[in-house]
Design a protein around this motif. Sequence first.
Motif, PDB file in Angstrom:
ATOM      1  N   MET A 133      -0.610   0.002  -4.338  1.00 60.16           N
ATOM      2  CA  MET A 133       0.773   0.464  -4.284  1.00 60.16           C
ATOM      3  C   MET A 133       1.122   0.980  -5.676  1.00 60.16           C
ATOM      4  O   MET A 133       0.593   0.483  -6.674  1.00 60.16           O
ATOM      5  CB  MET A 133       1.679  -0.721  -3.920  1.00 60.16           C
ATOM      6  N   GLN A 134       1.996   1.968  -5.737  1.00 58.14           N
ATOM      7  CA  GLN A 134       2.443   2.427  -7.042  1.00 58.14           C
ATOM      8  C   GLN A 134       3.947   2.237  -7.166  1.00 58.14           C
ATOM      9  O   GLN A 134       4.655   2.208  -6.167  1.00 58.14           O
ATOM     10  CB  GLN A 134       2.063   3.878  -7.302  1.00 58.14           C
ATOM     11  N   VAL A 150      -4.266  -0.978 -11.821  1.00 59.99           N
ATOM     12  CA  VAL A 150      -5.341   0.002 -11.641  1.00 59.99           C
ATOM     13  C   VAL A 150      -5.163   1.145 -12.630  1.00 59.99           C
ATOM     14  O   VAL A 150      -6.115   1.598 -13.253  1.00 59.99           O
ATOM     15  CB  VAL A 150      -5.351   0.547 -10.198  1.00 59.99           C
ATOM     16  N   ARG A 151      -3.908   1.609 -12.756  1.00 56.18           N
ATOM     17  CA  ARG A 151      -3.592   2.681 -13.704  1.00 56.18           C
ATOM     18  C   ARG A 151      -2.249   2.347 -14.338  1.00 56.18           C
ATOM     19  O   ARG A 151      -1.240   2.192 -13.640  1.00 56.18           O
ATOM     20  CB  ARG A 151      -3.535   4.034 -13.004  1.00 56.18           C
ATOM     21  N   GLY A 158       1.480   3.359 -19.067  1.00 53.28           N
ATOM     22  CA  GLY A 158       1.437   3.651 -20.497  1.00 53.28           C
ATOM     23  C   GLY A 158       2.262   2.657 -21.295  1.00 53.28           C
ATOM     24  O   GLY A 158       2.257   2.686 -22.527  1.00 53.28           O
ATOM     25  N   TYR A 159       2.977   1.777 -20.585  1.00 57.94           N
ATOM     26  CA  TYR A 159       3.839   0.800 -21.231  1.00 57.94           C
ATOM     27  C   TYR A 159       3.608  -0.575 -20.616  1.00 57.94           C
ATOM     28  O   TYR A 159       3.991  -0.815 -19.465  1.00 57.94           O
ATOM     29  CB  TYR A 159       5.313   1.210 -21.084  1.00 57.94           C
ATOM     30  N   PRO A 160       2.998  -1.490 -21.370  1.00 52.37           N
ATOM     31  CA  PRO A 160       2.678  -2.816 -20.831  1.00 52.37           C
ATOM     32  C   PRO A 160       3.881  -3.571 -20.254  1.00 52.37           C
ATOM     33  O   PRO A 160       3.739  -4.279 -19.257  1.00 52.37           O
ATOM     34  CB  PRO A 160       2.081  -3.562 -22.028  1.00 52.37           C
ATOM     35  N   LEU A 161       5.057  -3.417 -20.865  1.00 48.80           N
ATOM     36  CA  LEU A 161       6.230  -4.118 -20.337  1.00 48.80           C
ATOM     37  C   LEU A 161       6.591  -3.625 -18.936  1.00 48.80           C
ATOM     38  O   LEU A 161       6.945  -4.426 -18.064  1.00 48.80           O
ATOM     39  CB  LEU A 161       7.436  -3.931 -21.268  1.00 48.80           C
ATOM     40  N   LEU A 162       6.514  -2.316 -18.712  1.00 50.55           N
ATOM     41  CA  LEU A 162       6.803  -1.769 -17.381  1.00 50.55           C
ATOM     42  C   LEU A 162       5.749  -2.221 -16.375  1.00 50.55           C
ATOM     43  O   LEU A 162       6.074  -2.598 -15.244  1.00 50.55           O
ATOM     44  CB  LEU A 162       6.872  -0.238 -17.419  1.00 50.55           C
ATOM     45  N   ASP A 163       4.473  -2.188 -16.795  1.00 45.63           N
ATOM     46  CA  ASP A 163       3.386  -2.623 -15.905  1.00 45.63           C
ATOM     47  C   ASP A 163       3.579  -4.076 -15.487  1.00 45.63           C
ATOM     48  O   ASP A 163       3.464  -4.419 -14.311  1.00 45.63           O
ATOM     49  CB  ASP A 163       2.026  -2.475 -16.601  1.00 45.63           C
ATOM     50  N   SER A 164       3.887  -4.922 -16.461  1.00 43.31           N
ATOM     51  CA  SER A 164       4.047  -6.347 -16.196  1.00 43.31           C
ATOM     52  C   SER A 164       5.244  -6.618 -15.279  1.00 43.31           C
ATOM     53  O   SER A 164       5.157  -7.438 -14.361  1.00 43.31           O
ATOM     54  CB  SER A 164       4.210  -7.092 -17.528  1.00 43.31           C
ATOM     55  N   ALA A 165       6.357  -5.922 -15.519  1.00 49.25           N
ATOM     56  CA  ALA A 165       7.549  -6.122 -14.687  1.00 49.25           C
ATOM     57  C   ALA A 165       7.270  -5.721 -13.236  1.00 49.25           C
ATOM     58  O   ALA A 165       7.663  -6.421 -12.304  1.00 49.25           O
ATOM     59  CB  ALA A 165       8.723  -5.328 -15.248  1.00 49.25           C
ATOM     60  N   ALA A 166       6.590  -4.595 -13.040  1.00 45.73           N
ATOM     61  CA  ALA A 166       6.263  -4.154 -11.678  1.00 45.73           C
ATOM     62  C   ALA A 166       5.296  -5.138 -11.023  1.00 45.73           C
ATOM     63  O   ALA A 166       5.471  -5.518  -9.862  1.00 45.73           O
ATOM     64  CB  ALA A 166       5.662  -2.752 -11.706  1.00 45.73           C
ATOM     65  N   LYS A 167       4.293  -5.547 -11.770  1.00 45.38           N
ATOM     66  CA  LYS A 167       3.286  -6.477 -11.243  1.00 45.38           C
ATOM     67  C   LYS A 167       3.928  -7.804 -10.830  1.00 45.38           C
ATOM     68  O   LYS A 167       3.695  -8.299  -9.729  1.00 45.38           O
ATOM     69  CB  LYS A 167       2.210  -6.700 -12.308  1.00 45.38           C
ATOM     70  N   VAL A 212       3.057   3.173 -12.488  1.00 39.85           N
ATOM     71  CA  VAL A 212       1.997   2.177 -12.551  1.00 39.85           C
ATOM     72  C   VAL A 212       1.376   2.052 -11.160  1.00 39.85           C
ATOM     73  O   VAL A 212       2.072   2.023 -10.154  1.00 39.85           O
ATOM     74  CB  VAL A 212       2.515   0.807 -13.065  1.00 39.85           C
ATOM     75  N   GLN A 213       0.047   2.044 -11.111  1.00 36.95           N
ATOM     76  CA  GLN A 213      -0.702   1.861  -9.860  1.00 36.95           C
ATOM     77  C   GLN A 213      -1.233   0.429  -9.861  1.00 36.95           C
ATOM     78  O   GLN A 213      -1.945   0.033 -10.793  1.00 36.95           O
ATOM     79  CB  GLN A 213      -1.860   2.858  -9.788  1.00 36.95           C
ATOM     80  N   LEU A 214      -0.865  -0.324  -8.837  1.00 32.29           N
ATOM     81  CA  LEU A 214      -1.262  -1.724  -8.739  1.00 32.29           C
ATOM     82  C   LEU A 214      -2.171  -1.948  -7.537  1.00 32.29           C
ATOM     83  O   LEU A 214      -2.040  -1.269  -6.514  1.00 32.29           O
ATOM     84  CB  LEU A 214      -0.026  -2.614  -8.583  1.00 32.29           C
ATOM     85  N   ALA A 215      -3.078  -2.908  -7.660  1.00 29.85           N
ATOM     86  CA  ALA A 215      -3.929  -3.333  -6.540  1.00 29.85           C
ATOM     87  C   ALA A 215      -3.583  -4.781  -6.236  1.00 29.85           C
ATOM     88  O   ALA A 215      -3.410  -5.598  -7.148  1.00 29.85           O
ATOM     89  CB  ALA A 215      -5.401  -3.202  -6.901  1.00 29.85           C
ATOM     90  N   PHE A 216      -3.456  -5.090  -4.943  1.00 30.75           N
ATOM     91  CA  PHE A 216      -3.119  -6.432  -4.499  1.00 30.75           C
ATOM     92  C   PHE A 216      -4.205  -6.953  -3.574  1.00 30.75           C
ATOM     93  O   PHE A 216      -4.614  -6.252  -2.645  1.00 30.75           O
ATOM     94  CB  PHE A 216      -1.801  -6.431  -3.717  1.00 30.75           C
ATOM     95  N   LEU A 217      -4.644  -8.181  -3.808  1.00 31.48           N
ATOM     96  CA  LEU A 217      -5.533  -8.861  -2.871  1.00 31.48           C
ATOM     97  C   LEU A 217      -4.626  -9.624  -1.915  1.00 31.48           C
ATOM     98  O   LEU A 217      -3.897 -10.534  -2.322  1.00 31.48           O
ATOM     99  CB  LEU A 217      -6.478  -9.821  -3.597  1.00 31.48           C
ATOM    100  N   ILE A 218      -4.650  -9.219  -0.656  1.00 29.43           N
ATOM    101  CA  ILE A 218      -3.778  -9.807   0.357  1.00 29.43           C
ATOM    102  C   ILE A 218      -4.587 -10.779   1.205  1.00 29.43           C
ATOM    103  O   ILE A 218      -5.623 -10.415   1.755  1.00 29.43           O
ATOM    104  CB  ILE A 218      -3.168  -8.713   1.270  1.00 29.43           C
ATOM    105  N   GLY A 219      -4.107 -12.012   1.271  1.00 29.80           N
ATOM    106  CA  GLY A 219      -4.782 -13.020   2.078  1.00 29.80           C
ATOM    107  C   GLY A 219      -4.528 -12.799   3.557  1.00 29.80           C
ATOM    108  O   GLY A 219      -3.657 -12.016   3.958  1.00 29.80           O
ATOM    109  N   ALA A 220      -5.261 -13.501   4.385  1.00 27.54           N
ATOM    110  CA  ALA A 220      -5.108 -13.403   5.838  1.00 27.54           C
ATOM    111  C   ALA A 220      -3.717 -13.859   6.279  1.00 27.54           C
ATOM    112  O   ALA A 220      -3.258 -13.496   7.354  1.00 27.54           O
ATOM    113  CB  ALA A 220      -6.186 -14.227   6.540  1.00 27.54           C
ATOM    114  N   ASP A 221      -3.019 -14.619   5.410  1.00 29.25           N
ATOM    115  CA  ASP A 221      -1.661 -15.068   5.721  1.00 29.25           C
ATOM    116  C   ASP A 221      -0.599 -14.058   5.293  1.00 29.25           C
ATOM    117  O   ASP A 221       0.588 -14.268   5.521  1.00 29.25           O
ATOM    118  CB  ASP A 221      -1.389 -16.421   5.066  1.00 29.25           C
TER     119      ASP A 221
END
Length: 139
Positions: free
Chosen positions: A108-109, A71-72, A75-84, A53-62
């Motif tokens: 990050m992936q 992002v990608r 193929g498995y929503p449960l795996l995506d959600s757990a990583a996220k 799973v490829q994830l995008a994070f918005l990182i604050g100045a803190d």
Amino acid sequence: MTKYLAALLAAFPLLTTALAQTPVATDATAEFSTCVRPEWPKESLRKEQQGTVQLAFLIGADGNVQDTRVVRSSGYPLLDSAAKDSLSKCKFKPAMHDGQAVESWTQMQYVWRLEGPSPQKTAAAQAAVRKSDERGNGE
């Protein structure tokens, strides 16, 4: 030759001033010691689901995660959600622009990969050993 050298020396202060004013920027980076490894969802493990799973994070100045997106998919929503869910708790070094911490997106992936025998194969092997033991053929 001395004319060119004199022109170069005259331009040198302008060149160094321009270089000093060039904005310096760095990307946000994860502080991996603050990250917790995602826990494999039981249903996904039972079904032997794996992927990246490829994830995008918005990182604050803190340095804290403000938003997370897939992002990608693996193929498995449960795996995506757990990583996220797990990786969004990481602490980051924020992006820097001209010496100031700024909000930015970074990616990050996470790779979900089963290693060794699958739970189904292990259970089948254990069942075969039990059957063999019940027949008196155990080793």
